[in-house]
Design a protein around this motif. Structure first.
Motif, mmCIF file in Angstrom:
data_model
loop_
_atom_site.group_PDB
_atom_site.id
_atom_site.type_symbol
_atom_site.label_atom_id
_atom_site.label_comp_id
_atom_site.label_asym_id
_atom_site.label_seq_id
_atom_site.Cartn_x
_atom_site.Cartn_y
_atom_site.Cartn_z
ATOM 1 N N ASN A 99 40.793 93.735 -25.952
ATOM 2 C CA ASN A 99 40.423 95.125 -25.675
ATOM 3 C C ASN A 99 39.804 95.356 -24.308
ATOM 4 N N GLY A 100 40.285 94.658 -23.287
ATOM 5 C CA GLY A 100 39.823 94.927 -21.931
ATOM 6 C C GLY A 100 38.564 94.197 -21.504
ATOM 7 N N TYR A 101 38.047 93.299 -22.323
ATOM 8 C CA TYR A 101 36.865 92.523 -21.933
ATOM 9 C C TYR A 101 37.282 91.326 -21.085
ATOM 10 N N ALA A 102 36.368 90.859 -20.246
ATOM 11 C CA ALA A 102 36.632 89.698 -19.394
ATOM 12 C C ALA A 102 36.731 88.444 -20.247
ATOM 13 N N ALA A 103 37.649 87.574 -19.887
ATOM 14 C CA ALA A 103 37.812 86.291 -20.568
ATOM 15 C C ALA A 103 37.313 85.188 -19.654
ATOM 16 N N SER A 104 36.584 84.230 -20.237
ATOM 17 C CA SER A 104 36.070 83.114 -19.436
ATOM 18 C C SER A 104 36.296 81.807 -20.174
ATOM 19 N N ALA A 105 36.308 80.740 -19.387
ATOM 20 C CA ALA A 105 36.407 79.392 -19.942
ATOM 21 C C ALA A 105 35.625 78.477 -19.022
ATOM 22 N N SER A 106 35.002 77.472 -19.605
ATOM 23 C CA SER A 106 34.244 76.514 -18.796
ATOM 24 C C SER A 106 34.212 75.176 -19.507
ATOM 25 N N GLY A 107 33.910 74.144 -18.728
ATOM 26 C CA GLY A 107 33.813 72.814 -19.291
ATOM 27 C C GLY A 107 33.230 71.848 -18.283
ATOM 28 N N THR A 108 32.941 70.653 -18.754
ATOM 29 C CA THR A 108 32.400 69.602 -17.896
ATOM 30 C C THR A 108 33.226 68.342 -18.069
ATOM 31 N N LYS A 109 33.205 67.509 -17.041
ATOM 32 C CA LYS A 109 33.960 66.254 -17.067
ATOM 33 C C LYS A 109 33.222 65.238 -16.211
ATOM 34 N N THR A 110 33.128 64.014 -16.690
ATOM 35 C CA THR A 110 32.543 62.933 -15.891
ATOM 36 C C THR A 110 33.549 62.531 -14.821
ATOM 37 N N VAL A 111 33.068 62.481 -13.564
ATOM 38 C CA VAL A 111 33.953 62.193 -12.439
ATOM 39 C C VAL A 111 33.317 61.158 -11.515
ATOM 40 N N SER A 112 34.139 60.583 -10.656
ATOM 41 C CA SER A 112 33.668 59.661 -9.616
ATOM 42 C C SER A 112 33.826 60.374 -8.273
ATOM 43 N N SER A 113 33.643 59.651 -7.192
ATOM 44 C CA SER A 113 33.804 60.289 -5.887
ATOM 45 C C SER A 113 35.279 60.626 -5.669
ATOM 46 N N GLY A 114 35.513 61.667 -4.886
ATOM 47 C CA GLY A 114 36.878 62.086 -4.596
ATOM 48 C C GLY A 114 36.953 63.577 -4.381
ATOM 49 N N THR A 115 38.163 64.076 -4.205
ATOM 50 C CA THR A 115 38.397 65.501 -3.997
ATOM 51 C C THR A 115 38.949 66.097 -5.281
ATOM 52 N N TYR A 116 38.348 67.204 -5.702
ATOM 53 C CA TYR A 116 38.689 67.852 -6.965
ATOM 54 C C TYR A 116 39.033 69.311 -6.725
ATOM 55 N N LYS A 117 39.863 69.830 -7.630
ATOM 56 C CA LYS A 117 40.260 71.231 -7.554
ATOM 57 C C LYS A 117 40.167 71.837 -8.941
ATOM 58 N N VAL A 118 39.611 73.045 -9.011
ATOM 59 C CA VAL A 118 39.610 73.827 -10.242
ATOM 60 C C VAL A 118 40.537 75.008 -10.020
ATOM 61 N N VAL A 119 41.440 75.219 -10.978
ATOM 62 C CA VAL A 119 42.353 76.352 -10.920
ATOM 63 C C VAL A 119 42.142 77.200 -12.171
ATOM 64 N N THR A 120 41.950 78.497 -11.963
ATOM 65 C CA THR A 120 41.863 79.452 -13.061
ATOM 66 C C THR A 120 43.207 80.153 -13.172
ATOM 67 N N TYR A 121 43.798 80.065 -14.358
ATOM 68 C CA TYR A 121 45.075 80.720 -14.638
ATOM 69 C C TYR A 121 44.809 81.846 -15.635
ATOM 70 N N GLY A 122 45.212 83.055 -15.302
ATOM 71 C CA GLY A 122 45.003 84.180 -16.195
ATOM 72 C C GLY A 122 46.301 84.714 -16.770
ATOM 73 N N ASN A 123 46.189 85.325 -17.935
ATOM 74 C CA ASN A 123 47.294 86.071 -18.538
ATOM 75 C C ASN A 123 46.690 87.402 -18.965
ATOM 76 N N VAL A 124 47.002 88.447 -18.221
ATOM 77 C CA VAL A 124 46.424 89.766 -18.472
ATOM 78 C C VAL A 124 47.454 90.600 -19.228
ATOM 79 N N GLY A 125 47.329 90.593 -20.547
ATOM 80 C CA GLY A 125 48.198 91.382 -21.409
ATOM 81 C C GLY A 125 49.666 91.055 -21.295
ATOM 82 N N GLY A 126 50.001 89.858 -20.778
ATOM 83 C CA GLY A 126 51.393 89.511 -20.567
ATOM 84 C C GLY A 126 52.019 90.272 -19.411
ATOM 85 N N LEU A 127 51.199 91.044 -18.686
ATOM 86 C CA LEU A 127 51.696 91.883 -17.596
ATOM 87 C C LEU A 127 51.543 91.215 -16.231
#
Length: 139
Positions: A99-127
């Motif tokens: 019904n038009g409210y914002a959707a969020s997701a979050s999480g944690t992961k154990t990592v070592s040194s290096g380069t990391y990327k987070v990507v947020t993928y959305g699906n807004v009403g299939g539109l």
């Protein structure tokens, strides 16, 4: 009219220069959000964000999708690690809202040194399927 175009281009150029220079501590989250009036406009999405921070060996990942309309929204936040010229998926988290409210997701992961990327993928009403990403290096 030419003067107005020149002034407008000068303001936009100055804004992009100002926005391109920033700094953050290694332990502080970095969230990239471009003001809506200067970002690519979506027809059904108000905003989308991705954030990544490190606390010791823990990567904290977050993503949010804000719809403009009264539609259902799903979001997937994925954490990748760079391996040479490719990226390896480490983990993903999902969330949804109705019904038009914002959707969020979050999480944690154990990592070592290096380069990391987070990507947020959305699906807004299939539109629309907006994405946002952030890349950060952990020493």
């Amino acid at each position: 009219m030419r003067i107005m175009k020149g002034v407008l281009l000068g303001i936009i150029f100055t804004l992009f220069l100002t926005m391109s220079v920033f700094s953050a501590s290694a332990d502080q989250p970095i969230t990239l959000r471009i003001p809506q009036e200067y970002s690519l406009m979506y027809s059904h999405t108000e905003d989308i964000s991705a954030s990544l921070s490190f606390s010791g060996n823990i990567a904290k990942c977050n993503g949010v999708v804000f719809p403009i309309e009264n539609v259902d929204v799903t979001v997937t936040v994925s954490l990748y690690k760079q391996n040479g010229s490719s990226w390896t998926l480490l983990d993903s988290w999902s969330g949804s809202a109705k019904n038009g409210y914002a959707a969020s997701a979050s999480g944690t992961k154990t990592v070592s040194s290096g380069t990391y990327k987070v990507v947020t993928y959305g699906n807004v009403g299939g539109l629309e399927f907006p994405t946002a990403s952030i890349t950060k290096t952990k020493p």
